[in-house]
Design a protein around this motif. Structure first.
Motif, PDB file in Angstrom:
ATOM      1  N   LEU A   1      14.811 -31.508  11.908  1.00 25.14           N
ATOM      2  CA  LEU A   1      15.073 -30.225  12.203  1.00 25.14           C
ATOM      3  C   LEU A   1      14.527 -29.275  11.170  1.00 25.14           C
ATOM      4  O   LEU A   1      13.876 -28.130  11.833  1.00 25.14           O
ATOM      5  N   ALA A   2      14.513 -29.444   9.786  1.00 25.49           N
ATOM      6  CA  ALA A   2      14.191 -28.688   8.814  1.00 25.49           C
ATOM      7  C   ALA A   2      12.416 -28.404   9.232  1.00 25.49           C
ATOM      8  O   ALA A   2      11.857 -27.496   8.902  1.00 25.49           O
ATOM      9  N   VAL A   3      11.674 -29.489   9.223  1.00 19.51           N
ATOM     10  CA  VAL A   3      10.145 -29.624   9.442  1.00 19.51           C
ATOM     11  C   VAL A   3      10.036 -28.551  10.560  1.00 19.51           C
ATOM     12  O   VAL A   3       9.111 -27.863  10.599  1.00 19.51           O
ATOM     13  N   GLU A   4      10.758 -28.971  11.638  1.00 17.73           N
ATOM     14  CA  GLU A   4      10.384 -28.182  12.923  1.00 17.73           C
ATOM     15  C   GLU A   4      10.525 -26.576  12.591  1.00 17.73           C
ATOM     16  O   GLU A   4       9.937 -25.798  13.238  1.00 17.73           O
ATOM     17  N   ASN A   5      11.440 -26.135  11.621  1.00 18.80           N
ATOM     18  CA  ASN A   5      11.849 -24.922  11.463  1.00 18.80           C
ATOM     19  C   ASN A   5      10.850 -24.325  10.310  1.00 18.80           C
ATOM     20  O   ASN A   5      11.225 -23.470   9.541  1.00 18.80           O
ATOM     21  N   GLU A   6       9.884 -25.201   9.716  1.00 19.57           N
ATOM     22  CA  GLU A   6       9.071 -24.990   8.606  1.00 19.57           C
ATOM     23  C   GLU A   6       9.833 -24.840   7.267  1.00 19.57           C
ATOM     24  O   GLU A   6       9.549 -23.709   6.478  1.00 19.57           O
ATOM     25  N   ILE A   7      11.208 -25.336   7.161  1.00 17.87           N
ATOM     26  CA  ILE A   7      11.518 -25.419   5.878  1.00 17.87           C
ATOM     27  C   ILE A   7      11.033 -26.743   5.044  1.00 17.87           C
ATOM     28  O   ILE A   7      10.910 -27.671   5.490  1.00 17.87           O
ATOM     29  N   ASP A   8      10.843 -26.251   3.706  1.00 18.75           N
ATOM     30  CA  ASP A   8      10.261 -27.276   2.859  1.00 18.75           C
ATOM     31  C   ASP A   8      11.556 -28.165   2.572  1.00 18.75           C
ATOM     32  O   ASP A   8      12.443 -27.994   2.179  1.00 18.75           O
ATOM     33  N   VAL A   9      10.883 -29.508   2.611  1.00 12.83           N
ATOM     34  CA  VAL A   9      11.821 -30.735   2.326  1.00 12.83           C
ATOM     35  C   VAL A   9      11.348 -31.258   1.066  1.00 12.83           C
ATOM     36  O   VAL A   9      10.279 -31.706   1.011  1.00 12.83           O
ATOM     37  N   VAL A  10      12.157 -31.455   0.127  1.00 13.73           N
ATOM     38  CA  VAL A  10      11.617 -31.866  -1.222  1.00 13.73           C
ATOM     39  C   VAL A  10      12.411 -33.045  -1.581  1.00 13.73           C
ATOM     40  O   VAL A  10      13.381 -33.283  -1.842  1.00 13.73           O
ATOM     41  N   PRO A  11      11.621 -34.211  -1.739  1.00 13.44           N
ATOM     42  CA  PRO A  11      12.118 -35.660  -1.955  1.00 13.44           C
ATOM     43  C   PRO A  11      12.546 -35.655  -3.710  1.00 13.44           C
ATOM     44  O   PRO A  11      11.557 -34.994  -4.393  1.00 13.44           O
TER      45      PRO A  11
END
Length: 280
Positions: free
Chosen positions: A108-118
């Motif tokens: 959902l974060a990716v779909e909302n263009e939110i950066d996901v940081v590992p």
């Protein structure tokens, strides 16, 4: 090679933070810094994570995020991130999403263009694989198998002819039963079991499935099961060669060219293909 030493937590981001799988010394500096700086830490069990944070003197707001509520809470978390919060996701131990909750939120974060940081760290699966002595790549990670034997057999049947190393998780109470089913479905092959990885009683068991499923195992700590991939017998390879050669020749290829193609596909010298193809 340039190495970046500085790290700063930023707003409107989702941090996927790996935690130790048993040995607290495996907590990374970057993981500690991240959990100290974020506004909210999502975790499976607040009791487990609060002990971890207390050990590293981290004062962070905790919120439960488990498999049963992750779909319901995902939209709420995304809204908080959009409003300016920075959020970290952890599991009870190891790398989030690897057999733990989090996929729904990350997608959902990716779909909302939110950066996901590992924020990398410990992983029971990768640690066991690296020390197993089995071929490390390619490999397939399956995770936990179903509980019913009939369902376990259906899952395992997909890997009968697969040639890569296959990795599973299993509870200590079901390990012997699962190994027996694996032997019945998959047949003889090398097997490695790892338990209590990074802890005081870390143990690796190595042997053949026919031997392993008859052993008695310690019922403390989850197990990682690693199985050698299927190794083709000479008979199976001859059948494959006959089929491939037949298909190529039927498509108009010359025998010499077909031999080269099949040899490359099977990773053997063309003389071996020629010998197997000609000897009926």
């Amino acid at each position: 090679m340039k190495v970046q030493n500085s790290f700063q937590v930023e707003k409107n981001k989702l941090y996927i933070v790996s935690t130790p799988i048993g040995n607290l010394s495996d907590m990374t500096f970057r993981a500690i810094e991240t959990l100290k700086e974020v506004d909210l830490v999502l975790c499976e069990d607040t009791r487990v994570t609060s002990k971890l944070l207390m050990h590293f003197e981290i004062k962070a707001k905790l919120e439960s995020y488990q498999k049963y509520n992750e779909t319901l809470k995902a939209d709420e978390i995304i809204s908080k991130i959009k409003d300016g919060l920075n959020v970290a996701l952890v599991s009870d131990a190891g790398t989030p999403l690897v057999n733990d909750p989090g996929f729904t939120l990350v997608r959902l974060a990716v779909e909302n263009e939110i950066d996901v940081v590992p924020i990398p760290g410990a992983s029971a699966m990768l640690s066991a694989l690296s020390a197993s002595g089995l071929v490390p790549q390619p490999f397939t990670f399956v995770g936990f198998l179903p509980k019913k034997q009939s369902e376990i057999e259906i899952v395992l049947s997909k890997y009968v002819k697969r040639e890569e190393t296959v990795v599973f998780y299993e509870s200590p109470l079901r390990i012997s039963k699962t190994l027996r089913i694996m032997y019945d479905v998959l047949g003889e092959r090398k097997c490695v079991l790892a338990r209590e990885i990074t802890k005081k009683f870390e143990t690796f068991y190595r042997g053949m499935l026919s031997e392993m499923h008859e052993l008695e195992f310690d019922e403390r700590g989850e197990y990682v099961i690693l199985l050698e991939g299927h190794i083709q017998t000479e008979k199976e390879q001859t059948i494959d060669i006959d089929q491939l050669m037949g298909e190529l020749i039927a498509s108009g290829r010359e025998e010499k060219e077909a031999l080269k193609i099949v040899a490359k596909k099977l990773g053997v010298h063309k003389s071996e293909v020629y010998k197997a193809y000609k000897i009926k």
